[in-house]
Design an enzyme around this catalytic site. Structure first.
Site, PDB file in Angstrom:
ATOM      1  N   PHE A 132       0.719  -1.335   0.109  1.00 55.21           N
ATOM      2  CA  PHE A 132      -0.112   0.075  -0.061  1.00 55.21           C
ATOM      3  C   PHE A 132       0.784   1.400   0.181  1.00 55.21           C
ATOM      4  CE2 PHE A 132      -2.403   3.457   1.667  1.00 55.21           C
ATOM      5  CZ  PHE A 132      -3.352   3.403   0.906  1.00 55.21           C
ATOM      6  N   ASP A 219       9.364   2.463   1.770  1.00 53.48           N
ATOM      7  CA  ASP A 219       8.468   3.307   2.116  1.00 53.48           C
ATOM      8  C   ASP A 219       8.327   2.895   3.449  1.00 53.48           C
ATOM      9  OD1 ASP A 219       6.058   4.100   2.897  1.00 53.48           O
ATOM     10  OD2 ASP A 219       4.803   3.429   1.203  1.00 53.48           O
ATOM     11  N   LYS A 248       3.162  10.199   8.290  1.00 53.66           N
ATOM     12  CA  LYS A 248       2.376   9.778   9.621  1.00 53.66           C
ATOM     13  C   LYS A 248       3.140  10.177  10.642  1.00 53.66           C
ATOM     14  CE  LYS A 248       0.077   5.767   7.754  1.00 53.66           C
ATOM     15  NZ  LYS A 248      -1.149   5.950   8.053  1.00 53.66           N
TER      16      LYS A 248
HETATM   17  C1  LIG Z   1       3.134   2.495   3.982  1.00 58.57           C
HETATM   18  C2  LIG Z   1       2.260   3.650   3.389  1.00 58.57           C
HETATM   19  N1  LIG Z   1       2.531   4.360   2.497  1.00 58.57           N
HETATM   20  C3  LIG Z   1       1.678   5.347   1.978  1.00 58.57           C
HETATM   21  C4  LIG Z   1       0.535   5.705   2.753  1.00 58.57           C
HETATM   22  C5  LIG Z   1      -0.337   6.911   2.444  1.00 58.57           C
HETATM   23  O1  LIG Z   1       0.033   7.905   3.284  1.00 58.57           O
HETATM   24  P1  LIG Z   1      -1.299   9.142   3.259  1.00 58.57           P
HETATM   25  O2  LIG Z   1      -2.634   8.532   3.796  1.00 58.57           O
HETATM   26  O3  LIG Z   1      -0.404  10.006   4.383  1.00 58.57           O
HETATM   27  O4  LIG Z   1      -1.343   9.641   1.964  1.00 58.57           O
HETATM   28  C6  LIG Z   1       0.101   4.884   4.103  1.00 58.57           C
HETATM   29  C7  LIG Z   1      -1.148   5.220   4.632  1.00 58.57           C
HETATM   30  O5  LIG Z   1      -1.511   4.240   5.446  1.00 58.57           O
HETATM   31  C8  LIG Z   1       0.868   3.897   4.188  1.00 58.57           C
HETATM   32  O6  LIG Z   1       0.598   3.009   5.182  1.00 58.57           O
END
Ligand SMILES: Cc1ncc(COP(=O)(O)O)c(C=O)c1O
Length: 398
Positions: A132, A219, A248
């Site tokens: 994700f 990520d 986050k």
């Molecule tokens: C690993 C990862 N990358 C990217 C995102 C996307 O982040 P945002 O919701 O701040 O766009 C999330 C959100 O849950 C995530 O868990």
């Protein structure tokens, strides 16, 4: 407040029918005065919990001084936070944005331009099943979840998908696709159900990326910023990425994202290649600076490791042998309990019992508490949660 007949907020979320009004530490209260223990932290965001006595005055001070200026002017707070992020990651340069998907979108741009700079006309990025990365068109295309993609085609091309922890699959891509420019993965998949990339797998990827001149892009939006007990989850494998998107937990609730780059990627983007109006504004930068400083002063990495181990140990004791519990996994304060059946109803039941949790990938109960959680609070999480899970599993499967 009485709900209006037709809400004006788009219904993109299934929401629980409580409204939270204020919090202190790992405790939050709703508008009816009911108290909850927070084992979700706004989905891995509230690193320092709620109403932190050092963060709140720092943010109040910053709001009174400057909230936003634009990126037209020198940005000393950006420089300060970037220097600290480079210090704790061993990387070289940072671009600031506002969210996880923005950090990942920027990482995808870096991978493509890195490829173009090496003469690859249509660069490809290796991505993962169950990944994700966000909900913009490019990041949902990189995401390995058909539900997230449904209805939004045509997807962005240039992604090649492989299963996690299978180095032979990546080697096969290396042999057959000459346009690969980067490998892009979460060190621990969060939304996908708390699935960790193994340390030896990460080390093998690092070697392959060095041999092939690919970027290793990790990520750490969900698993970074101390959640696993080190600043970044990849540090358990003793490697460094070339590109690391963050968001986050970095601002402990104030929106902030960052793309942290090592020497191989740090100069790929130049003037005019990328930009943002809000990214790197003084309020967000101060939130990041104070979050990292408080984490260090209050030894929150050690706390995440210790309280996380205690939480996991208690979950294993209470649920380990129970029929229907498939696996308890994760690291530090990023834990998942996989069940043999969908368990979305636990969200509401836990909430009714005074506990905030999440359920992801349909069958995985996910715990992502603030990093300030105490041992006693961790015990309380298990005392509330374990009976609910046992009760659910005692019901025969249809
Ligand atoms: C690993 C990862 N990358 C990217 C995102 C996307 O982040 P945002 O919701 O701040 O766009 C999330 C959100 O849950 C995530 O868990």
């Amino acid at each position: 407040m009485a709900p209006t007949a037709e809400p004006h907020v788009m219904s993109t979320y299934g929401r629980l029918p409580i409204a939270l009004s204020h919090g202190r530490g790992c405790r939050v209260w709703d508008t009816d005065g009911r108290e909850y223990l927070d084992a979700l932290a706004g989905i891995a965001v509230n690193t320092l919990g709620h109403g932190h006595p050092k963060l709140v005055p720092a943010l109040q001070d910053q709001v009174a001084k400057l909230i936003h200026t634009s990126n037209y002017y020198a940005a000393p707070l950006q420089e300060q936070l970037a220097a600290r992020l480079c210090e704790i990651s061993g990387l070289a340069k940072v671009f600031f944005c506002n969210s996880g998907l923005e950090a990942n979108e920027g990482a995808i741009k870096i991978a493509r331009k890195f490829g173009h700079d090496r003469g690859i006309e249509a660069p490809e990025i290796i991505v993962y099943e169950k990944a994700f990365h966000g909900r913009s068109i490019a990041t949902l295309s990189a995401t390995g979840n058909a539900k997230v993609q449904a209805g939004f085609g045509p997807l962005v091309e240039g992604f090649v998908r492989v299963p996690l922890n299978d180095i032979a699959a990546v080697e096969q891509v290396a042999r057959t696709r000459p346009n690969v420019a980067a490998v892009f993965l979460e060190v621990i998949q969060g939304e996908g159900g708390i699935n960790a990339a193994r340390a030896e797998y990460l080390r093998a990827l690092r070697r392959l990326c060095d041999e092939r001149q690919w970027l290793l892009m990790l990520d750490e939006v969900q698993c970074g910023i101390g959640r696993t007990g080190k600043w970044f989850a990849h540090q358990w494998a003793d490697i460094r990425p070339d590109v690391m998107p963050l968001a986050k937990g970095l601002g402990s609730g104030v929106p902030v994202g960052a793309i942290v780059c090592g020497p191989k990627a740090a100069r790929v983007l130049g003037p005019g290649n990328h930009g943002t109006t809000f990214g790197g504004n003084p309020l967000a930068m101060r939130a990041g600076i104070e979050t990292l400083a408080i984490m260090e002063a209050d030894a929150l990495l050690a706390n995440a490791a210790e309280v996380g181990a205690r939480l996991r140990g208690a979950l294993e004791r209470e649920l380990g042998g129970v029929k229907g519990v498939v696996e308890i996994r994760g690291q530090g304060l990023m834990l998942g309990i996989e069940l043999d059946r969908p368990c979305g109803e636990l969200l509401r039941q836990a909430c009714d019992a005074g506990l905030l949790i999440s359920v992801t990938a349909e069958r995985v109960v996910r715990l992502l508490p603030p990093l300030i959680m105490t041992a006693g609070q961790a015990d309380r999480v298990v005392a509330i949660l374990a009976p609910l899970i046992r009760k659910l599993l005692a019901t025969p499967l249809p």
